[in-house]
Write an enzyme that holds these catalytic residues in place. Sequence first.
Site, PDB file in Angstrom:
ATOM      1  N   LYS A 121       0.855  -1.188   0.000  1.00 57.33           N
ATOM      2  CA  LYS A 121       0.000   0.000   0.000  1.00 57.33           C
ATOM      3  C   LYS A 121       0.893   1.242   0.000  1.00 57.33           C
ATOM      4  O   LYS A 121       1.741   1.414   0.879  1.00 57.33           O
ATOM      5  CB  LYS A 121      -0.873  -0.041   1.262  1.00 57.33           C
ATOM      6  CG  LYS A 121      -2.263   0.500   1.088  1.00 57.33           C
ATOM      7  CD  LYS A 121      -3.099   0.146   2.309  1.00 57.33           C
ATOM      8  CE  LYS A 121      -4.457   0.797   2.258  1.00 57.33           C
ATOM      9  NZ  LYS A 121      -5.220   0.537   3.490  1.00 57.33           N
ATOM     10  N   ILE A 122       0.677   2.075  -0.994  1.00 56.22           N
ATOM     11  CA  ILE A 122       1.533   3.251  -1.207  1.00 56.22           C
ATOM     12  C   ILE A 122       0.658   4.503  -1.144  1.00 56.22           C
ATOM     13  O   ILE A 122      -0.367   4.577  -1.834  1.00 56.22           O
ATOM     14  CB  ILE A 122       2.173   3.168  -2.630  1.00 56.22           C
ATOM     15  CG1 ILE A 122       2.983   1.884  -2.814  1.00 56.22           C
ATOM     16  CG2 ILE A 122       2.972   4.427  -2.944  1.00 56.22           C
ATOM     17  CD1 ILE A 122       4.373   1.905  -2.264  1.00 56.22           C
TER      18      ILE A 122
END
Length: 217
Positions: free
Chosen positions: A84-85
Site C-alpha cells: 500500500k503506497i
Amino acid sequence: MQFFVDTALLSEIEEAAAMGILDGVTTNPSLMAKAGVQDFDAHYRAIAQITSGPVSAEVISTTYADMIQEARRLHAIAPNIVVKIPFIPDGVKALKTLKEDGIPTNCTLIFSPLQALIAAKAGATYVSPFLGRLDDIGHEGIEIIRQIRRIFDNYGFETQILAASLRHPYHVLLCALEGADVATMPFAVLKQLFHHPLTDKGLAQFLADYQKLHVRA
Ligand code: G3P
C-alpha cells in the site's frame, strides 16, 4: 464484487475467512496500532497465512528510495502481500517501479478521481478511494467511485477500484451499484450485511410451522 475486511485483528480475519466469502484483507498503520501490533512483518505473515487473497500492507516511508526498499521487503514476506503506497509524488513514482518489478500495489488516500487516474497511469494494481472520509467533510463520497469507474472504463485501465473507508452496509450497496471492484469494510459491517429482520422472522415462522406438524407433545 470482492469483499475485503479492513482490520488488523487476527480474530476478526479468521472469523471472516470462516464465513466463506472473504476475498482479502486491508490494513493501515492506524489499524495495526489499534490491534496493538508491535512486530508488523510477523503480523503481516500471520494474516497472509489466514487468507490466500490479497493482503494490503502499508509502507511507512515517504521518499521514493525508501518506499521501494520497504515495498520489496514487505512483498518478500508472502506472495499475496500487496504493498500500500500513499498518493504522493514519490509514491506515484514508486508505483511505476513496483509495476515493473511485478510487485502488486494499492494506492491509498485517494480523494479525487484525478488522483485515481494518475495512480492508474502509473500502474497501480488497486486504487483506494476513501468514501466515508469524504462524507465526513460534506462531500457525496460515492460520486468519486462513479467518476473513477467511468474514467477507468473510458480508457480500459485494469487498475481495480477498491472502495475504502466504508462505514455501513449502505456504502457497500452504493459501491456495488456503481461497479467498484472491491469493497473493504470493518468486520462489523461485513456481519451486518447478513442480517435482515424479515429473514429472521421468516425462518422462525417456517421452523415453528414445521414443529406444529412434526412434534408431538
Ligand atoms: O483502510 C483505509 C480506510 O478503510 C480507513 O477507513 O474509517 O478510517 O476512514 P476510515
